[in-house]
Design a protein around this motif. Structure first.
Motif, mmCIF file in Angstrom:
data_model
loop_
_atom_site.group_PDB
_atom_site.id
_atom_site.type_symbol
_atom_site.label_atom_id
_atom_site.label_comp_id
_atom_site.label_asym_id
_atom_site.label_seq_id
_atom_site.Cartn_x
_atom_site.Cartn_y
_atom_site.Cartn_z
ATOM 1 N N GLN A 170 -6.049 4.881 -2.383
ATOM 2 C CA GLN A 170 -5.952 5.649 -3.421
ATOM 3 C C GLN A 170 -4.353 4.689 -3.460
ATOM 4 O OE1 GLN A 170 -6.241 7.118 -0.641
ATOM 5 N NE2 GLN A 170 -4.247 8.047 0.259
ATOM 6 N N ARG A 171 -4.822 2.975 -2.078
ATOM 7 C CA ARG A 171 -4.188 2.202 -1.809
ATOM 8 C C ARG A 171 -4.487 1.236 -2.423
ATOM 9 N NH1 ARG A 171 -0.193 3.547 2.256
ATOM 10 N NH2 ARG A 171 -0.120 1.683 3.152
ATOM 11 N N ARG A 231 13.744 2.545 1.375
ATOM 12 C CA ARG A 231 13.065 1.803 1.858
ATOM 13 C C ARG A 231 13.130 0.336 2.563
ATOM 14 N NH1 ARG A 231 8.591 4.014 -1.429
ATOM 15 N NH2 ARG A 231 9.830 5.219 -2.669
ATOM 16 N N ARG A 258 1.138 7.061 -6.808
ATOM 17 C CA ARG A 258 0.188 7.846 -7.048
ATOM 18 C C ARG A 258 1.078 8.907 -7.078
ATOM 19 N NH1 ARG A 258 -5.415 5.166 -7.583
ATOM 20 N NH2 ARG A 258 -4.926 2.744 -7.073
ATOM 21 N N TYR A 263 11.890 -0.547 6.987
ATOM 22 C CA TYR A 263 11.448 -1.626 6.929
ATOM 23 C C TYR A 263 11.716 -2.491 7.837
ATOM 24 C CZ TYR A 263 7.539 0.428 3.325
ATOM 25 O OH TYR A 263 6.231 1.415 2.812
ATOM 26 N N ARG A 299 -5.705 -1.101 0.437
ATOM 27 C CA ARG A 299 -5.143 -1.501 1.697
ATOM 28 C C ARG A 299 -5.030 -0.776 2.428
ATOM 29 N NH1 ARG A 299 -1.622 -2.731 -3.101
ATOM 30 N NH2 ARG A 299 -2.053 -4.406 -4.091
ATOM 31 N N GLY A 317 0.891 -1.206 0.740
ATOM 32 C CA GLY A 317 0.269 0.303 0.301
ATOM 33 C C GLY A 317 1.202 1.340 0.025
ATOM 34 N N ASP A 318 1.810 1.535 0.946
ATOM 35 C CA ASP A 318 3.334 2.340 0.730
ATOM 36 C C ASP A 318 3.620 2.564 -0.634
ATOM 37 O OD1 ASP A 318 2.087 2.762 3.658
ATOM 38 O OD2 ASP A 318 3.877 1.357 4.470
ATOM 39 N N LEU A 319 4.203 1.487 -0.876
ATOM 40 C CA LEU A 319 4.982 2.231 -2.772
ATOM 41 C C LEU A 319 3.507 2.134 -3.758
ATOM 42 C CD1 LEU A 319 6.851 1.884 -3.584
ATOM 43 C CD2 LEU A 319 6.979 -0.360 -4.234
ATOM 44 N N GLU A 320 2.132 2.008 -3.601
ATOM 45 C CA GLU A 320 1.405 2.623 -4.677
ATOM 46 C C GLU A 320 0.816 3.836 -4.416
ATOM 47 O OE1 GLU A 320 -1.986 0.134 -5.023
ATOM 48 O OE2 GLU A 320 -3.651 1.609 -6.083
ATOM 49 N N GLU A 321 0.647 4.250 -2.826
ATOM 50 C CA GLU A 321 0.487 5.145 -2.603
ATOM 51 C C GLU A 321 0.597 6.492 -2.319
ATOM 52 O OE1 GLU A 321 -0.400 6.122 1.510
ATOM 53 O OE2 GLU A 321 -0.220 8.162 1.575
ATOM 54 N N GLU A 322 3.068 5.956 -2.976
ATOM 55 C CA GLU A 322 3.762 6.443 -3.023
ATOM 56 C C GLU A 322 3.415 6.758 -5.230
ATOM 57 O OE1 GLU A 322 7.645 8.286 -1.429
ATOM 58 O OE2 GLU A 322 7.286 5.904 -1.026
ATOM 59 N N LEU A 364 5.558 6.362 5.647
ATOM 60 C CA LEU A 364 5.654 7.168 3.989
ATOM 61 C C LEU A 364 5.938 8.372 4.479
ATOM 62 C CD1 LEU A 364 3.197 6.076 0.898
ATOM 63 C CD2 LEU A 364 5.835 5.470 1.890
ATOM 64 N N TRP A 402 3.713 10.414 -7.685
ATOM 65 C CA TRP A 402 4.414 10.369 -8.839
ATOM 66 C C TRP A 402 4.060 10.384 -9.884
ATOM 67 C CZ3 TRP A 402 7.763 5.318 -7.356
ATOM 68 C CH2 TRP A 402 8.751 5.649 -6.342
#
Lengths: 874, 128
Positions: free
Chosen positions: B88-89, B62, A33, B66, B92, A26-31, B47, A35
Motif C-alpha cells: 500500500q506504499r 506534516r 489510499r 518530520y 516503500r 510512503g507515509d503520504l501514499e499510505e494516507e 502517521l 482518503w
C-alpha cells in the motif's frame, strides 16, 4: 489508485538527499489510499489533498539552496519557487479570515463559470456524434409567412430525385402503442425512408436496417432496447406488437449519435422505434399543399452549402413559378446546418448567460484584488522591513504573486467543486426542451477551462495589488501612517467603480428578464389554461373507412362524468408540439393562385373550444352534425382573407389530408390561439372537424371543477369505463404545459437573478471593506475634526460623499454598459425594450441603496470616533 | 602565551558545552512527540504519531513533525529502524521510531523541571 505521480516526483526530488525520503513518500501514499477508499466522490478530493500536502511538505522540507551558485540555474529556480511557496503558505496561514473570504468569492465566481461553461460546451461546442456532422443539413420549406415548415410530399420527392449535390432523406414521426409482456406503452415512432440511416452514417449495433419495401420491420432505438428488453441482443428476429399489428425487430441502433433529426422550432421529437415510410406516401406524389415531411440531407464530397442552396432554389423555382411582387416562389427550400437547427434557438440565451457569468468572475477578481491591495497596504511595514533587509522589489513581488496564485488555486478548486455541484442542480432545473442535455458534464475541456480562468484570476487579482504594494516600500517607514497614498486611493477607487458598473449591468439584465417574465405571465394565450387536464388517448377501435369515429362515445361519456365541465379533442394541443401546415385560397384568389398564404392546420372535435375556454368571436363552433366541409378560422385569417367583411358563410380552399385541396364553408371565427410559444405571435390557424383526424389518437382537453391534478385518477377511471382497451398517456395539466413553454425564460431569469445577486453581494461586501479600511486609516483625522467642532453629520457626509461619489460614477458607467449590452438578450426580451427606462431607474436606485447599506456601518464608526482616544494615540 | 591559549580553548569548550546542555533541554513539541512515541511502542511511525498528536489536541503539520523527528534523531533521542516494504506504499517501507535511553532521560528531566515549576499551582491550574 496511485497518487498523482508528478507531485510525488516533486517531493522525491526535494528529499533526494534525505535518508527519510522513502518513509515520507510512503507515509503520504499510505494516507492517500485511506482518503481514496472513502468512496467515489472522495477520490477527486483525495487527489487534491495529496497535491496540497506534497507541495506543503516539499516547501517545508526542501534544503534551500537558492543562494548557491554552484548548482544549475533551473535547480536554483526550483528552490526559490519552493521557498516562495513556503513563505506564502505561512503568511496565508496567519490570516484565515482573508483566505476564507477570497476562496469563497473566487469559488462562487469560478464555480458559476464552470457550470455555465459545461452547458455551453456540451450544447454548443461539442460536435454532434455523426460522421462529418458539418455536412448534414436540415431542409425546410420557407415562405414569407414562416420559416422551418415541413415539406409536402411532392416537394420532398422533387428534392430526393433532383438534388444530386446531396443525399436527401425524409422522416415523419408520430406515436404508437407498444404492447407485450410489459404494460402497454406509448412510444415515439419514427417513419423514415430507406436513405435515412445510411445518410446519417448510422449502422445498427445488432442485426440490420430495414430492407426496401419491408414495411413490417422495426429497428429499436438504443434507450428503449435497454429499458424494455434488458439490452438483450436476442431480441433481433422476434416479433413485437405495435398498435395491434405484428412487427419483426430486425436491428438495434447504437447509443450515439442520436438519429432524432431535425428539430422543429427547437423542439426535438424523440422517436424510440423506427419503421419505413410506405413509398407511395411520397413517390410520384403531386400534393404540394400539405406540409408534413421533415427532410435531412448530407452534402456530397466537395459540395458547399451555397451550391446546395442554389440547387434547392432552382428546384423550387421549377415547381412553382416566382410570385410577381417578391420575385420568389410562394415558398422555397432552405438548408440549415443541423447543429444550428438543433441549438440555434438557445444559442443566444446561452451566450448571454455566458457573458453574464463572465462578469460575475470579473467582479470576484476585482474584489479579491481590492482585498489584497488593502492587505498589502496593511502589511506595508512588514514589506518595508524586508526591503530594508535586502529583499529586492522582484523578490517581494514574486512572493506576493505566489500568495495570490495559491489563493486563486484554492479558489479554483473550490470553484470546480461548486461548479460540479451546480451542473447537477442546473440539469435538474434546465428546460426539458434544451437540446443535447445529455452532453452536459464536467469534462476535461471544462476542467482545462477552469484552470485557465483560475490563472487569469490570479493574474488580475494578484499582480495589480502586488505592483502597487511593492512600489517604494521604504516610504512607509519615513511617513508615520496617516492617509493612504494617492496612487493607492486611485487604484482602489477604480476597482470600486468597476465592480459597481459590472454589477449594474447584471442587475439590468435580471431586471429586463424579470419584466419579460411578468409580461409572459400576463400574456393571454387565446385559451384559459387553468383547471384544464390534458391527455392523449389511443382508442381501441380503428378509424377510417366506414367505421364510426371511436372517440365520439368516449367524449360523450366523459362529458357526463362528475366534476367535468367540458371536454374536447384535438390532434395536437397548444404548446404541445407537432405541426401540420398548408395553404389556403379565397374565392377571389382562386385555387390556382400562385400566392396562397401558408398557415397551421388543426383538427378539433365539437366540444374542444368550450373546453379550452377559447371564445368564438363570430358565427358558431363546430357541432356533431357538421361534416368535413365545415371549418373554423381564427381572427387573423378572417382579417387577412376578408378584411372589413364577415367571414361567416365564405368559402375557403385548403389542402387537406389525402385530398389535394377542396372548398369548405367557414361557420365560425375564433380567438387566435398561441400554439407553439406564449412569446411568439399566434400562428394563423384553420380548424377542421376531427371526424377525419389524421390518426386514431386524439389529445383530450378536459375542463374540470377545481384543481385538475386532484381529479386525474377519477377521470382515468371514467376513461377506462368508456373504452377498456384505450391507451392513455401524456397526462398533463395545461398549466404545466404553459409553464414548460415559459421554461427558457424562467431558466434564464433565475440564472441571471442568481448571478446579479452574487455580484451585488460581492460588491457591497467589498465596498464595506473599502470604507471600513478608509475610516480606520483616517481615525485620527476624524478625531481632530470632531474636536474642532465638526458634528457627526459633517463627518458622515464626508465619508459618504466620497463613497457614494464612486458608486454614482460606477452606476453611470454601468447604465451605459447595460444600454450597450442589453440588446444581446434579444429574443429573451418580451414586451420590454432593451433600454426600458423604468428598469434602468429601478436597478440604479437599487444599486445606490445597496451601496448605502454597505457603507453605513463603517460610517457610523467614523461618526462615533472619540477625539480624546485618537489624539492621545495608542 | 600558552596559558592564554589554554584559557581561550577552555572558554570555547565551556561555551560549547553550555550550548550542548541547552540543546539537551526539550522544546514543547519535542517533549510531546517523544512522549507520544513512548506511548505508541512498536507501532510508532509518522502517521500514528501525527494522529495521536491530533487526538490529544496538539495538531501539527506534516512537515513540522518530520523536522522534529529528524532533529530528535540527530540529537540521539530517538532511534529509527526500517520496516518491511509494503504494497500500500508502492513497496516503500515504514520508518519506525523508538525513544533511546538518552531520550528517556531527557523526557524525565524535562518532566521533573515542569513538575517543580507546577508545584503548588495545582489549585490555580485546576480551578481557574
Amino acid at each position: 489508485m496511485t497518487p498523482p505521480r508528478r507531485w510525488e516526483r516533486l517531493l522525491a526530488w526535494t528529499l533526494r538527499d534525505s535518508p527519510h525520503r522513502d518513509a515520507i513518500l510512503g507515509d503520504l501514499e499510505e494516507e492517500f489510499r485511506v482518503w481514496r477508499s472513502a468512496g467515489r466522490p472522495k477520490a477527486l478530493i483525495a487527489g487534491i489533498r495529496y497535491r496540497v500536502h506534497a507541495l506543503g511538505l516539499a516547501a517545508q522540507l526542501h534544503n534551500d539552496s537558492s543562494h548557491r551558485f554552484d548548482i544549475p540555474g533551473t535547480e536554483r529556480l526550483m528552490h526559490r519557487w519552493l521557498r516562495d511557496t513556503r513563505y506564502a503558505f505561512g503568511s496565508l496561514n496567519r490570516s484565515p479570515g482573508l483566505v476564507a473570504m477570497v476562496v469563497l468569492t473566487l469559488g462562487l465566481g469560478i464555480g458559476a463559470n464552470v457550470a455555465i461553461f459545461s452547458v455551453v460546451n456540451g450544447v454548443l461546442l461539442t460536435p454532434l456524434g455523426f460522421d462529418e456532422p458539418d455536412r448534414v443539413v436540415a431542409v425546410w420549406a420557407t415562405s414569407n409567412e414562416a420559416t422551418r415548415r415541413p415539406l409536402p410530399a411532392a416537394d420532398f420527392d422533387d428534392l430526393r430525385m433532383q438534388a444530386d449535390l446531396l443525399e436527401v432523406a425524409g422522416r415523419w414521426s408520430n406515436t404508437g402503442s407498444l404492447t407485450g409482456d410489459h404494460d402497454p406503452r406509448e412510444v415515439g415512432v419514427g417513419w423514415v425512408d430507406i436513405e435515412y440511416f445510411p445518410m446519417l452514417r448510422i449502422a445498427p449495433l445488432h442485426g440490420r436496417l430495414m430492407n426496401p419495401d419491408e414495411l413490417r420491420a422495426i429497428v429499436l432505438g438504443h434507450a428503449i432496447w435497454r429499458q424494455l428488453y434488458g439490452a438483450d441482443p436476442a431480441i433481433v428476429g422476434s416479433t413485437i406488437d405495435l398498435d395491434g399489428d405484428a412487427f419483426t425487430v430486425v436491428g438495434v441502433l447504437p447509443p450515439s449519435p442520436d438519429p432524432n433529426l431535425p428539430s422543429t422550432n427547437g423542439r426535438i421529437e424523440t422517436s424510440e422505434i423506427w419503421r419505413l415510410m410506405p413509398l407511395d406516401w411520397y413517390q410520384g406524389s403531386d400534393d404540394r399543399t400539405l406540409g408534413w415531411l421533415r427532410a435531412t440531407a448530407r452534402l456530397r464530397e466537395g459540395v458547399t452549402l451555397e451550391q446546395a442552396q442554389q440547387q434547392f432554389d432552382r428546384i423550387a423555382g421549377e415547381a412553382r413559378p416566382p410570385v410577381a411582387d417578391t420575385g420568389r416562389p410562394e415558398y422555397w427550400f432552405n438548408a440549415e446546418p443541423v447543429l444550428d437547427n438543433l441549438v440555434g434557438d438557445v444559442a443566444p440565451t446561452l451566450t448571454a448567460l455566458a457573458g453574464a457569468v463572465g462578469f460575475v468572475l470579473l467582479i470576484a477578481a476585482l474584489n479579491v484584488a481590492q482585498l489584497l491591495l488593502t492587505r498589502g497596504r496593511a502589511r506595508a511595514a512588514e514589506l518595508a522591513v524586508r526591503s530594508a533587509l535586502g529583499a529586492g522589489r522582484r523578490d517581494l513581488l514574486r512572493q506576493l504573486v505566489m500568495e495570490s496564485v495559491l489563493l486563486a488555486t484554492a479558489g479554483g478548486i473550490a470553484g470546480a467543486l461548486i461548479g460540479a455541484a451546480s451542473v447537477r442542480a442546473l440539469l435538474n432545473r434546465a428546460p426539458a426542451n434544451l437540446p443535447r442535455l445529455d452532453e452536459i458534464a464536467i469534462s476535461n475541456e471544462v476542467l482545462i477551462f477552469a484552470a485557465c480562468i483560475t490563472g487569469l484570476v490570479a493574474l488580475v487579482s494578484g499582480v495589480i495589488p502586488a505592483l502597487s504594494s511593492t512600489r517604494n516600500p521604504g516610504s512607509v517607514l519615513r511617513a508615520q501612517s496617516g492617509t493612504p497614498g494617492r496612487r493607492f486611493r486611485r487604484l482602489s477607487s477604480m476597482l470600486v467603480i468597476g465592480e459597481v458598473a459590472l454589477s449594474l449591468v447584471l442587475l439590468t439584465g435580471a431586471g429586463l428578464l424579470g419584466r419579460s417574465f411578468l409580461g409572459l405571465a400576463a400574456e393571454a394565450p387565446g385559451f384559459q389554461p387553468q383547471s384544464l387536464l390534458t391527455l392523449s388517448v389511443t382508442a381501441s377501435g380503428g378509424t377510417g373507412g366506414d367505421q364510426p369515429n371511436p372517440f365520439t362515445p368516449i367524449l360523450r361519456h366523459l362529458s357526463e362524468a362528475p366534476g367535468v365541465l367540458a371536454v374536447g379533442g384535438t390532434n395536437r394541443l397548444p404548446l404541445g408540439g407537432g405541426l401540420f401546415t398548408g395553404n389556403y385560397a379565397t374565392e377571389s384568389m382562386g385555387a390556382e393562385s400562385e400566392d396562397k398564404p401558408w398557415v397551421d392546420f388543426r383538427w378539433i372535435t365539437p366540444g374542444y373550444l368550450e373546453a379550452m375556454g377559447t371564445s368564438v368571436i363570430e358565427g358558431r363552433a363546430l357541432t356533431d352534425d357538421d361534416g368535413e366541409d365545415k371549418i373554423l378560422v381564427d381572427a387573423q385569417i378572417a382579417e387577412a382573407a376578408w378584411p372589413g367583411e364577415t367571414a361567416i358563410g365564405k368559402l375557403l380552399w385548403t389542402g387537406n389530408l389525402g385530398r389535394n385541396g377542396e372548398w369548405s364553408e367557414v361557420v365560425g371565427v375564433v380567438d387566435s390561439m398561441k400554439h407553439t410559444s406564449v412569446a411568439a405571435p399566434a400562428e394563423p390557424t384553420v380548424f377542421f372537424h376531427a371526424v377525419n383526424a389524421p390518426a386514431n389518437r386524439l389529445y383530450f382537453a378536459i375542463r374540470t371543477i377545481g384543481d385538475p391534478a386532484t381529479m386525474t385518477s377519477s377521470i382515468l377511471a371514467e376513461l377506462e369505463r368508456a373504452d377498456p382497451g384505450a391507451t392513455i398517456s401524456r397526462v398533463r395539466t395545461m398549466d404545466s404545459l404553459v409553464s414548460d413553454a415559459n421554461a427558457p425564460w424562467r431558466f434564464a431569469l433565475s440564472l441571471m437573478a442568481a448571478f446579479a445577486s452574487v455580484a451585488v453581494t460581492i460588491t457591497v461586501v467589498g465596498l464595506y471593506g473599502v470604507v471600513a479600511y478608509g475610516v480606520t486609516q483616517r481615525t485620527r483625522e476624524f478625531g481632530i475634526r470632531i474636536a474642532l467642532g465638526a458634528s457627526g453629520q459633517n463627518v458622515a457626509r464626508l465619508v459618504l460623499s466620497q463613497t457614494m461619489g464612486l458608486v454614482t460614477v460606477g452606476t453611470i458607467v454601468g447604465v451605459m454598459g447595460a444600454a450597450a449590452l442589453s440588446g444581446l438578450l434579444g429574443s429573451l426580451l418580451f414586451n420590454v425594450a432593451p433600454t426600458d427606462p423604468m428598469t434602468y431607474a429601478g436597478v440604479a436606485a437599487f444599486m445606490l441603496i445597496a451601496a448605502l447599506i454597505g457603507a453605513w456601518r463603517p460610517t457610523r464608526r467614523a461618526v462615533r470616533v472619540d477625539p480624546r482616544v485618537t489624539m492621545t494615540g495608542p | 602565551m600558552i596559558l592564554i591559549y589554554c584559557k581561550v580553548v577552555n572558554q570555547i569548550s565551556n561555551a560549547a558545552s553550555t550550548n550542548l546542555s541547552k540543546r539537551n533541554q526539550l522544546g514543547e513539541l519535542e517533549h510531546i512527540v517523544l512522549s507520544t512515541i513512548m506511548r505508541l511502542g512498536d507501532e510508532a511511525y509518522a502517521l500514528p504519531i501525527r494522529a495521536q498528536l491530533a487526538e490529544v489536541g496538539r495538531s501539527v503539520s506534516r512537515g513540522a513533525l518530520y523536522t522534529t523527528l529528524m532533529r530528535l534523531e540527530k540529537k540521539g533521542f530517538v532511534e529509527s529502524r526500517i520496516g518491511d516494504p509494503l504494497p500500500q506504499r508502492s513497496g516503500r517501507a515504514r520508518r519506525y521510531f523508538r525513544v533511546s535511553a538518552a531520550g528517556i532521560a531527557a523526557v524525565r528531566s524535562s518532566r521533573e523541571v515542569l513538575l517543580r515549576v507546577w508545584g503548588g499551582l495545582e489549585d490555580k491550574l485546576e480551578n481557574p
